[in-house]
Motif scaffolding. Structure first.
Motif, PDB file in Angstrom:
ATOM      1  N   ASP A  70      31.777 -26.631   4.249  1.00 60.16           N
ATOM      2  CA  ASP A  70      31.589 -25.843   3.037  1.00 60.16           C
ATOM      3  C   ASP A  70      30.365 -24.956   3.200  1.00 60.16           C
ATOM      4  OD1 ASP A  70      31.475 -24.737   0.516  1.00 60.16           O
ATOM      5  OD2 ASP A  70      31.919 -26.632  -0.506  1.00 60.16           O
ATOM      6  N   ASP A  71      30.531 -23.885   3.972  1.00 58.89           N
ATOM      7  CA  ASP A  71      29.397 -23.028   4.309  1.00 58.89           C
ATOM      8  C   ASP A  71      28.824 -22.303   3.097  1.00 58.89           C
ATOM      9  OD1 ASP A  71      29.589 -23.831   6.914  1.00 58.89           O
ATOM     10  OD2 ASP A  71      30.715 -22.072   7.564  1.00 58.89           O
ATOM     11  N   GLN A  72      29.669 -21.896   2.168  1.00 60.06           N
ATOM     12  CA  GLN A  72      29.155 -21.193   1.002  1.00 60.06           C
ATOM     13  C   GLN A  72      28.249 -22.097   0.171  1.00 60.06           C
ATOM     14  OE1 GLN A  72      29.317 -17.867   0.516  1.00 60.06           O
ATOM     15  NE2 GLN A  72      27.767 -18.381  -0.997  1.00 60.06           N
ATOM     16  N   LEU A  73      28.666 -23.329  -0.007  1.00 59.80           N
ATOM     17  CA  LEU A  73      27.833 -24.273  -0.746  1.00 59.80           C
ATOM     18  C   LEU A  73      26.551 -24.583   0.027  1.00 59.80           C
ATOM     19  CD1 LEU A  73      28.064 -25.579  -3.481  1.00 59.80           C
ATOM     20  CD2 LEU A  73      29.196 -27.521  -2.423  1.00 59.80           C
ATOM     21  N   ALA A  74      26.661 -24.677   1.356  1.00 65.28           N
ATOM     22  CA  ALA A  74      25.478 -24.910   2.190  1.00 65.28           C
ATOM     23  C   ALA A  74      24.488 -23.757   2.041  1.00 65.28           C
ATOM     24  CB  ALA A  74      25.884 -25.084   3.655  1.00 65.28           C
ATOM     25  N   LEU A  75      24.991 -22.539   2.044  1.00 61.67           N
ATOM     26  CA  LEU A  75      24.116 -21.377   1.878  1.00 61.67           C
ATOM     27  C   LEU A  75      23.450 -21.378   0.510  1.00 61.67           C
ATOM     28  CD1 LEU A  75      26.356 -18.754   3.637  1.00 61.67           C
ATOM     29  CD2 LEU A  75      24.046 -19.415   4.355  1.00 61.67           C
ATOM     30  N   THR A  76      24.179 -21.793  -0.506  1.00 67.26           N
ATOM     31  CA  THR A  76      23.599 -21.891  -1.845  1.00 67.26           C
ATOM     32  C   THR A  76      22.464 -22.915  -1.858  1.00 67.26           C
ATOM     33  OG1 THR A  76      25.683 -21.245  -2.868  1.00 67.26           O
ATOM     34  CG2 THR A  76      24.108 -22.409  -4.272  1.00 67.26           C
ATOM     35  N   SER A  77      22.671 -24.048  -1.193  1.00 64.68           N
ATOM     36  CA  SER A  77      21.621 -25.074  -1.115  1.00 64.68           C
ATOM     37  C   SER A  77      20.419 -24.576  -0.328  1.00 64.68           C
ATOM     38  CB  SER A  77      22.176 -26.349  -0.485  1.00 64.68           C
ATOM     39  OG  SER A  77      23.131 -26.937  -1.333  1.00 64.68           O
ATOM     40  N   LEU A  78      20.664 -23.816   0.743  1.00 61.43           N
ATOM     41  CA  LEU A  78      19.560 -23.254   1.521  1.00 61.43           C
ATOM     42  C   LEU A  78      18.782 -22.230   0.690  1.00 61.43           C
ATOM     43  CD1 LEU A  78      21.190 -22.856   5.045  1.00 61.43           C
ATOM     44  CD2 LEU A  78      19.435 -24.508   4.356  1.00 61.43           C
ATOM     45  N   GLU A  79      19.500 -21.433  -0.099  1.00 66.76           N
ATOM     46  CA  GLU A  79      18.811 -20.486  -0.971  1.00 66.76           C
ATOM     47  C   GLU A  79      17.917 -21.216  -1.972  1.00 66.76           C
ATOM     48  OE1 GLU A  79      21.778 -17.987  -2.756  1.00 66.76           O
ATOM     49  OE2 GLU A  79      21.992 -16.791  -0.936  1.00 66.76           O
ATOM     50  N   ARG A  80      18.417 -22.319  -2.502  1.00 62.93           N
ATOM     51  CA  ARG A  80      17.618 -23.114  -3.442  1.00 62.93           C
ATOM     52  C   ARG A  80      16.382 -23.671  -2.734  1.00 62.93           C
ATOM     53  NH1 ARG A  80      20.958 -27.256  -4.820  1.00 62.93           N
ATOM     54  NH2 ARG A  80      22.341 -25.724  -5.721  1.00 62.93           N
ATOM     55  N   ALA A  81      16.550 -24.091  -1.479  1.00 61.79           N
ATOM     56  CA  ALA A  81      15.411 -24.613  -0.712  1.00 61.79           C
ATOM     57  C   ALA A  81      14.335 -23.545  -0.545  1.00 61.79           C
ATOM     58  CB  ALA A  81      15.886 -25.111   0.648  1.00 61.79           C
ATOM     59  N   VAL A  82      14.752 -22.307  -0.303  1.00 65.93           N
ATOM     60  CA  VAL A  82      13.796 -21.208  -0.165  1.00 65.93           C
ATOM     61  C   VAL A  82      13.096 -20.962  -1.496  1.00 65.93           C
ATOM     62  CG1 VAL A  82      13.569 -18.722   0.235  1.00 65.93           C
ATOM     63  CG2 VAL A  82      14.969 -20.110   1.767  1.00 65.93           C
ATOM     64  N   GLU A  83      13.883 -20.908  -2.574  1.00 64.60           N
ATOM     65  CA  GLU A  83      13.317 -20.652  -3.900  1.00 64.60           C
ATOM     66  C   GLU A  83      12.314 -21.732  -4.310  1.00 64.60           C
ATOM     67  OE1 GLU A  83      16.726 -20.318  -6.429  1.00 64.60           O
ATOM     68  OE2 GLU A  83      17.385 -18.467  -5.448  1.00 64.60           O
ATOM     69  N   GLU A  84      12.587 -22.974  -3.910  1.00 62.56           N
ATOM     70  CA  GLU A  84      11.720 -24.090  -4.292  1.00 62.56           C
ATOM     71  C   GLU A  84      10.625 -24.355  -3.261  1.00 62.56           C
ATOM     72  OE1 GLU A  84      14.228 -27.420  -5.254  1.00 62.56           O
ATOM     73  OE2 GLU A  84      15.337 -26.262  -6.749  1.00 62.56           O
ATOM     74  N   HIS A  85      10.547 -23.507  -2.234  1.00 63.23           N
ATOM     75  CA  HIS A  85       9.516 -23.621  -1.194  1.00 63.23           C
ATOM     76  C   HIS A  85       9.519 -25.012  -0.569  1.00 63.23           C
ATOM     77  CE1 HIS A  85       8.040 -19.771  -2.576  1.00 63.23           C
ATOM     78  NE2 HIS A  85       8.041 -20.255  -3.803  1.00 63.23           N
ATOM     79  N   GLU A  86      10.697 -25.472  -0.198  1.00 63.25           N
ATOM     80  CA  GLU A  86      10.800 -26.824   0.354  1.00 63.25           C
ATOM     81  C   GLU A  86      10.117 -26.926   1.710  1.00 63.25           C
ATOM     82  OE1 GLU A  86      14.621 -28.616   0.292  1.00 63.25           O
ATOM     83  OE2 GLU A  86      14.746 -28.488  -1.880  1.00 63.25           O
ATOM     84  N   ARG A  94      16.003 -23.525  12.192  1.00 59.82           N
ATOM     85  CA  ARG A  94      15.959 -23.176  13.618  1.00 59.82           C
ATOM     86  C   ARG A  94      16.814 -24.113  14.477  1.00 59.82           C
ATOM     87  NH1 ARG A  94       9.925 -22.027  12.695  1.00 59.82           N
ATOM     88  NH2 ARG A  94       9.897 -19.771  12.675  1.00 59.82           N
ATOM     89  N   LEU A  95      17.332 -25.175  13.882  1.00 61.87           N
ATOM     90  CA  LEU A  95      18.154 -26.119  14.633  1.00 61.87           C
ATOM     91  C   LEU A  95      19.422 -25.444  15.148  1.00 61.87           C
ATOM     92  CD1 LEU A  95      17.996 -29.241  12.281  1.00 61.87           C
ATOM     93  CD2 LEU A  95      16.738 -28.877  14.410  1.00 61.87           C
ATOM     94  N   GLN A  96      19.885 -25.855  16.308  1.00 60.78           N
ATOM     95  CA  GLN A  96      21.115 -25.315  16.876  1.00 60.78           C
ATOM     96  C   GLN A  96      22.322 -25.596  15.986  1.00 60.78           C
ATOM     97  OE1 GLN A  96      21.542 -26.774  20.852  1.00 60.78           O
ATOM     98  NE2 GLN A  96      19.862 -25.554  21.635  1.00 60.78           N
ATOM     99  N   PHE A  97      22.209 -26.582  15.145  1.00 59.12           N
ATOM    100  CA  PHE A  97      23.277 -26.947  14.221  1.00 59.12           C
ATOM    101  C   PHE A  97      23.766 -25.740  13.425  1.00 59.12           C
ATOM    102  CE2 PHE A  97      24.458 -28.374   9.935  1.00 59.12           C
ATOM    103  CZ  PHE A  97      25.497 -29.244  10.240  1.00 59.12           C
ATOM    104  N   TRP A  98      22.888 -24.781  13.156  1.00 60.08           N
ATOM    105  CA  TRP A  98      23.207 -23.626  12.322  1.00 60.08           C
ATOM    106  C   TRP A  98      23.711 -22.428  13.118  1.00 60.08           C
ATOM    107  CZ3 TRP A  98      23.498 -25.020   7.499  1.00 60.08           C
ATOM    108  CH2 TRP A  98      22.693 -26.064   7.030  1.00 60.08           C
ATOM    109  N   ASN A  99      23.851 -22.538  14.436  1.00 60.59           N
ATOM    110  CA  ASN A  99      24.184 -21.377  15.264  1.00 60.59           C
ATOM    111  C   ASN A  99      25.446 -20.653  14.816  1.00 60.59           C
ATOM    112  OD1 ASN A  99      21.899 -21.676  16.770  1.00 60.59           O
ATOM    113  ND2 ASN A  99      22.927 -22.449  18.595  1.00 60.59           N
ATOM    114  N   ASP A 100      26.462 -21.397  14.400  1.00 62.12           N
ATOM    115  CA  ASP A 100      27.699 -20.731  13.991  1.00 62.12           C
ATOM    116  C   ASP A 100      27.553 -19.993  12.666  1.00 62.12           C
ATOM    117  OD1 ASP A 100      27.524 -23.328  12.788  1.00 62.12           O
ATOM    118  OD2 ASP A 100      29.622 -23.176  12.224  1.00 62.12           O
ATOM    119  N   LEU A 101      26.525 -20.312  11.900  1.00 60.50           N
ATOM    120  CA  LEU A 101      26.300 -19.673  10.608  1.00 60.50           C
ATOM    121  C   LEU A 101      25.312 -18.504  10.710  1.00 60.50           C
ATOM    122  CD1 LEU A 101      27.331 -20.119   7.741  1.00 60.50           C
ATOM    123  CD2 LEU A 101      25.401 -21.634   7.337  1.00 60.50           C
TER     124      LEU A 101
END
Length: 118
Positions: A70-86, A94-101
Motif C-alpha cells: 500500500d504505497d499511497q498509504l505509506a507515503l501518507t504516513s511518511l508525510e506525517r512523519a515529516v510534518e511531525e519532525h519524527e 535512506r534504506l534500500q527498502f525504499w528503492n522501488d518507491l
C-alpha cells in the motif's frame, strides 16, 4: 559470532545495527535488549537502544504499509512523519527498502522537503 559466544553483548549490538540498516527494527530492538541484559552498564548499548526505541510510529507504520504493497498509504504516513519532525526519518528513508518507491514524485517531494536529494 552470537553462536560462538552468545553471552558477548557486542555481538548482539553489531547484529542489531545490521538488522536496523535492513529496516528490521523490531528484530534489532530485540537484539539490543539482549545486549543490554548482558551488559546493562554499557553507555553505547543503552544509547543505541534508546535511539531505536525512540524511532517514531509513522515511519514504522509506513514501513509496514509499503511492505504490504500500500504505497499511497505509506507515503501518507511518511508525510506525517515529516510534518511531525519524527526522529530518524532522514536515516529511515535512506534504506534500500525504499528503492522501488524512490522514483515516485511524492517520495521525491518528501526528500526535497528534508533536503535529502543530492
Amino acid at each position: 559470532a552470537i553462536e560462538l559466544s552468545p553471552n558477548y553483548a557486542t555481538s548482539h549490538h553489531w547484529f542489531a545495527d545490521m538488522l536496523k540498516s535492513l529496516g528490521r527494527l523490531d528484530e534489532a530492538i530485540a537484539q539490543m535488549k539482549q545486549a543490554q541484559e548482558l551488559d546493562p552498564l554499557s553507555p553505547s548499548i543503552n544509547a543505541i537502544l534508546g535511539y531505536m526505541l525512540g524511532l517514531d510510529c509513522c515511519v514504522h507504520v509506513a514501513l509496514v504499509q509499503h511492505a504490504l504493497g500500500d504505497d499511497q498509504l505509506a507515503l501518507t504516513s511518511l508525510e506525517r512523519a515529516v510534518e511531525e519532525h519524527e526522529v530518524g526519518f532522514s536515516w529511515f528513508v535512506r534504506l534500500q527498502f525504499w528503492n522501488d518507491l524512490r522514483p515516485n514524485p511524492q517520495f521525491q517531494a518528501l526528500l526535497n522537503r528534508m533536503n535529502l536529494v543530492k
